[in-house]
Write a protein that holds these residues in place. Structure first.
Motif, PDB file in Angstrom:
ATOM      1  N   ILE A  34      66.308  19.799  43.101  1.00 63.71           N
ATOM      2  CA  ILE A  34      65.249  18.847  43.421  1.00 63.71           C
ATOM      3  C   ILE A  34      63.982  19.410  42.782  1.00 63.71           C
ATOM      4  O   ILE A  34      63.674  20.596  42.931  1.00 63.71           O
ATOM      5  N   VAL A  35      63.265  18.559  42.026  1.00 64.75           N
ATOM      6  CA  VAL A  35      62.085  18.996  41.290  1.00 64.75           C
ATOM      7  C   VAL A  35      60.829  18.768  42.133  1.00 64.75           C
ATOM      8  O   VAL A  35      60.638  17.688  42.694  1.00 64.75           O
ATOM      9  N   LEU A  36      59.998  19.800  42.249  1.00 62.70           N
ATOM     10  CA  LEU A  36      58.665  19.655  42.833  1.00 62.70           C
ATOM     11  C   LEU A  36      57.686  19.666  41.668  1.00 62.70           C
ATOM     12  O   LEU A  36      57.579  20.667  40.961  1.00 62.70           O
ATOM     13  N   LEU A  37      57.015  18.538  41.459  1.00 61.25           N
ATOM     14  CA  LEU A  37      56.145  18.402  40.296  1.00 61.25           C
ATOM     15  C   LEU A  37      54.682  18.377  40.712  1.00 61.25           C
ATOM     16  O   LEU A  37      54.259  17.492  41.469  1.00 61.25           O
ATOM     17  N   ASP A  38      53.928  19.351  40.245  1.00 61.37           N
ATOM     18  CA  ASP A  38      52.474  19.363  40.368  1.00 61.37           C
ATOM     19  C   ASP A  38      51.935  18.152  39.589  1.00 61.37           C
ATOM     20  O   ASP A  38      52.167  18.030  38.381  1.00 61.37           O
ATOM     21  N   ALA A  39      51.247  17.231  40.292  1.00 64.42           N
ATOM     22  CA  ALA A  39      50.771  16.007  39.632  1.00 64.42           C
ATOM     23  C   ALA A  39      49.926  16.336  38.397  1.00 64.42           C
ATOM     24  O   ALA A  39      49.959  15.615  37.399  1.00 64.42           O
ATOM     25  N   LYS A  67      45.878  24.367  48.735  1.00 65.78           N
ATOM     26  CA  LYS A  67      46.769  25.552  48.785  1.00 65.78           C
ATOM     27  C   LYS A  67      46.785  26.093  50.206  1.00 65.78           C
ATOM     28  O   LYS A  67      46.263  27.165  50.492  1.00 65.78           O
ATOM     29  N   ARG A  68      47.380  25.329  51.109  1.00 65.91           N
ATOM     30  CA  ARG A  68      47.357  25.641  52.538  1.00 65.91           C
ATOM     31  C   ARG A  68      48.735  25.419  53.155  1.00 65.91           C
ATOM     32  O   ARG A  68      49.566  24.699  52.602  1.00 65.91           O
ATOM     33  N   LEU A  69      48.938  26.002  54.328  1.00 67.37           N
ATOM     34  CA  LEU A  69      50.221  25.812  55.013  1.00 67.37           C
ATOM     35  C   LEU A  69      50.490  24.340  55.326  1.00 67.37           C
ATOM     36  O   LEU A  69      51.646  23.911  55.375  1.00 67.37           O
ATOM     37  N   SER A  70      49.426  23.547  55.536  1.00 63.62           N
ATOM     38  CA  SER A  70      49.651  22.135  55.829  1.00 63.62           C
ATOM     39  C   SER A  70      50.311  21.431  54.636  1.00 63.62           C
ATOM     40  O   SER A  70      51.118  20.514  54.819  1.00 63.62           O
ATOM     41  N   THR A  71      49.980  21.857  53.411  1.00 63.42           N
ATOM     42  CA  THR A  71      50.625  21.273  52.236  1.00 63.42           C
ATOM     43  C   THR A  71      52.074  21.754  52.128  1.00 63.42           C
ATOM     44  O   THR A  71      52.969  20.995  51.753  1.00 63.42           O
ATOM     45  N   VAL A  72      52.312  23.023  52.475  1.00 64.78           N
ATOM     46  CA  VAL A  72      53.694  23.535  52.513  1.00 64.78           C
ATOM     47  C   VAL A  72      54.523  22.674  53.465  1.00 64.78           C
ATOM     48  O   VAL A  72      55.637  22.257  53.141  1.00 64.78           O
ATOM     49  N   GLU A  73      53.955  22.383  54.624  1.00 68.03           N
ATOM     50  CA  GLU A  73      54.688  21.577  55.609  1.00 68.03           C
ATOM     51  C   GLU A  73      55.004  20.194  55.042  1.00 68.03           C
ATOM     52  O   GLU A  73      56.113  19.683  55.204  1.00 68.03           O
ATOM     53  N   GLU A  74      54.025  19.604  54.364  1.00 71.39           N
ATOM     54  CA  GLU A  74      54.241  18.299  53.736  1.00 71.39           C
ATOM     55  C   GLU A  74      55.379  18.372  52.710  1.00 71.39           C
ATOM     56  O   GLU A  74      56.258  17.502  52.674  1.00 71.39           O
ATOM     57  N   VAL A  75      55.385  19.435  51.900  1.00 75.34           N
ATOM     58  CA  VAL A  75      56.439  19.603  50.895  1.00 75.34           C
ATOM     59  C   VAL A  75      57.800  19.752  51.576  1.00 75.34           C
ATOM     60  O   VAL A  75      58.791  19.143  51.158  1.00 75.34           O
ATOM     61  N   LEU A  76      57.853  20.547  52.655  1.00 75.36           N
ATOM     62  CA  LEU A  76      59.124  20.763  53.353  1.00 75.36           C
ATOM     63  C   LEU A  76      59.646  19.460  53.955  1.00 75.36           C
ATOM     64  O   LEU A  76      60.845  19.153  53.859  1.00 75.36           O
ATOM     65  N   ASP A  77      58.751  18.668  54.554  1.00 73.44           N
ATOM     66  CA  ASP A  77      59.177  17.376  55.102  1.00 73.44           C
ATOM     67  C   ASP A  77      59.713  16.462  53.997  1.00 73.44           C
ATOM     68  O   ASP A  77      60.698  15.747  54.197  1.00 73.44           O
ATOM     69  N   PHE A 102      54.840  26.030  45.814  1.00 75.80           N
ATOM     70  CA  PHE A 102      56.238  25.585  45.744  1.00 75.80           C
ATOM     71  C   PHE A 102      57.170  26.779  45.999  1.00 75.80           C
ATOM     72  O   PHE A 102      58.203  26.641  46.651  1.00 75.80           O
ATOM     73  N   GLY A 103      56.788  27.937  45.462  1.00 75.53           N
ATOM     74  CA  GLY A 103      57.616  29.131  45.677  1.00 75.53           C
ATOM     75  C   GLY A 103      57.693  29.497  47.146  1.00 75.53           C
ATOM     76  O   GLY A 103      58.764  29.832  47.664  1.00 75.53           O
ATOM     77  N   LEU A 104      56.550  29.413  47.842  1.00 82.98           N
ATOM     78  CA  LEU A 104      56.551  29.711  49.278  1.00 82.98           C
ATOM     79  C   LEU A 104      57.363  28.656  50.044  1.00 82.98           C
ATOM     80  O   LEU A 104      58.112  28.985  50.966  1.00 82.98           O
ATOM     81  N   ALA A 106      59.944  26.965  49.001  1.00 75.17           N
ATOM     82  CA  ALA A 106      61.376  27.248  48.820  1.00 75.17           C
ATOM     83  C   ALA A 106      61.786  28.482  49.618  1.00 75.17           C
ATOM     84  O   ALA A 106      62.885  28.538  50.172  1.00 75.17           O
ATOM     85  N   ALA A 107      60.888  29.467  49.712  1.00 80.92           N
ATOM     86  CA  ALA A 107      61.209  30.697  50.457  1.00 80.92           C
ATOM     87  C   ALA A 107      61.340  30.410  51.953  1.00 80.92           C
ATOM     88  O   ALA A 107      62.032  31.133  52.666  1.00 80.92           O
ATOM     89  N   LEU A 108      60.675  29.353  52.422  1.00 79.47           N
ATOM     90  CA  LEU A 108      60.716  29.017  53.851  1.00 79.47           C
ATOM     91  C   LEU A 108      61.757  27.951  54.180  1.00 79.47           C
ATOM     92  O   LEU A 108      62.238  27.883  55.308  1.00 79.47           O
ATOM     93  N   PHE A 109      62.085  27.093  53.218  1.00 85.86           N
ATOM     94  CA  PHE A 109      62.962  25.961  53.515  1.00 85.86           C
ATOM     95  C   PHE A 109      64.347  26.461  53.945  1.00 85.86           C
ATOM     96  O   PHE A 109      65.032  27.147  53.192  1.00 85.86           O
ATOM     97  N   MET A 110      64.762  26.104  55.164  1.00 85.69           N
ATOM     98  CA  MET A 110      66.058  26.559  55.707  1.00 85.69           C
ATOM     99  C   MET A 110      66.201  28.079  55.575  1.00 85.69           C
ATOM    100  O   MET A 110      67.284  28.586  55.309  1.00 85.69           O
TER     101      MET A 110
END
Lengths: 355, 355
Positions: A34-39, A67-77, A102-104, A106-110
């Motif tokens: 799955i690709v995570l693309l920086d707009a 560049k915050r944990l809230s964006t990480v959460e959005e990416v994970l969802d 994105f690296g963080l 992936a490191a946190l996802f599951m």
């Protein structure tokens, strides 16, 4: 190794630079990521070739304030919504913030899924995407939440640099000068011989892998930043403080450039660096149109330094050059000496700086 | 090893159970940690002795709805404000959510600082604090953001159990029955011999370390959950689905208890478990006043199972007992068989379940 592609395995995973389209296509077909693309990296896509075979593309708007944990959460969802599971590989495409975030993610996802990164800016290519650091900012501290987490692979499509305006290249050029000062020799000299005009004709396919190799050589000996890796912070104690004092209006690359001058000045004052070599560094920064002075007040910069996370037991410590190609870390310096340097960097160098 | 304290090093770090006050005092004096205190664990503090020597105490209100990245961010900001840096050790005190959330916070702070945990609830003692899993929930999936991250030490003050009401013990008792079914032998039999009354006089200092040892023995052989660790999910595929279907009104412990019955029923139907042993498990759950049935509709539970993160290639897989002391994982089962089991667990067992 061919002319078109250079492979660096010093960190145990491949960093592939140059004409990476076919390697990237093979990776996508093998792992169906799955690709995570920086707009912001959309303009780089043509340089990457087709991403056919990817299980999905999630486009994310980034930038430093995101560049915050809230964006990480959005990416994970969004990964959950896209059907990602514990067996999914994630492929991130973007610049430095993308690699960190994105690296963080992936490191946190599951609790961690494989991650590969395509670096689309110069600073990501030579610095951010190399070395396994991931992280986001807190309200109270930059880069203070993250992990050391090695990617499965890093792709460095130097062709994508042609899609960037010069001011975005500068972010990476400052780090390349830093690598040049650390490694010395041909790494520094090749930069000195670049034409001050026509950056689009610079031999990127040579100078980018050379700069990456400086960093991988150091990181390989000190993965978790217990000591020697510290040399990569050359200029950065000053730079972080300048950024903080400016409320982050000064970019990281510009601050690193001024920080490299400041480190040279402090090394001069403490008798460990020659004026001649300091002049060579200043000249290279000038050739690359990087800034040498800052508008921030010495007092504000000193205050920010005192709050820096790398300070231990109340004494400021610096990474300083002894020569181009010989850098020392953990050098203690008193507040008065530091303040004198901070006074100097509010102005451009005069002749007295070099004689 | 004395009567008062039991030490388990199977995972490479000490898990200390029993009268741990003096060990904890030594740890605090040696590492001068910043303490993260689950507000719900305040009643346990007297059982821990003084925390003199700690660099600070940060009290955090937790609970399942707060098990999110936003709470991690709040904890990290408070660590910065308390003066924590890369050299700081963090000591978490609390139950299962605390171990998950404080452990993840320490794993992320400055890319990872040492973490020790004091488990103050039964479920944390025998399950959550053992095995190096940390994690928080997403809006879209439970426990989906986290890390495998080993603590420096785990303290298990069994005296603290006296401060808990029975309904909070039940959360841990269900996991202890699970460990009993997995290990069999004296681990199961000791539980069978407990008095159904006077739980405050149970030999906690013996049964808690025995239950921990079941988990550490399994985790030691499969740190990253690549296979054998899967047996620890006995009853959990059903349990997670029941929790989800109930909108998390059914507690995890209650759901695990019903899930253990359901696993037994599915094992019976697929011809791998004896009615006699199934009866022993049901009897033990009853003795411990754990529930055997759920009000959730079979359809809702099955739907939730289908969305479970452990499902691969569209087939439901279960951990099932072949005997008390012999558990099998990765058992595939068809939707019809599963649905028949789900019908059964909407009612209490009748005689027909055992003959």
């Amino acid at each position: 190794m061919t002319d078109e592609i250079e492979r660096n395995d010093a960190l145990g995973y491949p960093i592939l630079s140059g004409e990476i389209r076919s390697e990237l296509r093979r990776f996508v077909q093998a792992h169906r990521p799955i690709v995570l693309l920086d707009a912001g990296a959309r303009p780089a896509l043509p340089a990457l070739g087709a991403l056919r075979g990817a299980r999905g593309v999630i486009e994310v708007r980034l930038g430093e304030p995101r560049k915050r944990l809230s964006t990480v959460e959005e990416v994970l969802d969004r990964l959950v919504a896209a059907g990602a599971d514990r067996g999914t590989t994630v492929l991130g495409i973007g610049g430095g913030v993308a690699g960190d975030l994105f690296g963080l993610s992936a490191a946190l996802f599951m609790r961690g899924v494989p991650y590969a990164h395509v670096a689309t800016t110069l600073v990501a290519m030579v610095d951010a995407a190399v070395g396994g650091k991931t992280g986001v900012d807190l309200a109270t501290a930059k880069n203070a939440a993250g992990r050391f987490s090695d990617p499965a692979a890093v792709f460095v499509p130097v062709d994508a640099l042609r899609t960037l305006p010069y001011f975005r290249l500068r972010e990476g050029l400052a780090e390349m000068v830093k690598h040049g000062v650390i490694a010395g020799g041909s790494v520094f000299e090749t930069l000195e011989r670049l034409s001050p005009h026509a950056f689009w004709r610079w031999p990127w396919a040579r100078i980018v892998p050379a700069s990456i190799a400086v960093k991988t050589g150091i990181v390989a000996r000190d993965r978790l930043e217990s000591g020697p890796r510290e040399v990569l912070n050359l200029g950065h104690t000053f730079a972080h403080a300048i950024e903080t004092a400016s409320g982050y209006r000064v970019s990281h690359g510009a601050a690193v450039s001024v920080g490299l001058r400041a480190a040279g000045l402090l090394a001069l004052r403490t008798g460990r660096f020659s004026r001649e070599e300091h002049l060579r560094v200043i000249s290279l920064l000038t050739l690359l149109r990087l800034p040498l002075a800052t508008a921030q007040s010495p007092r504000a910069v000193l205050d920010a330094m005192r709050a820096d996370k790398k300070r231990r037991d109340g004494v400021l410590r610096f990474v300083l050059p002894r020569a181009i190609g010989d850098v020392e870390y953990g050098v203690r310096a008193g507040d008065r000496t530091v303040r004198a340097v901070l006074e100097r960097i509010t102005r451009l160098p005069g002749d007295d700086e070099f004689r």
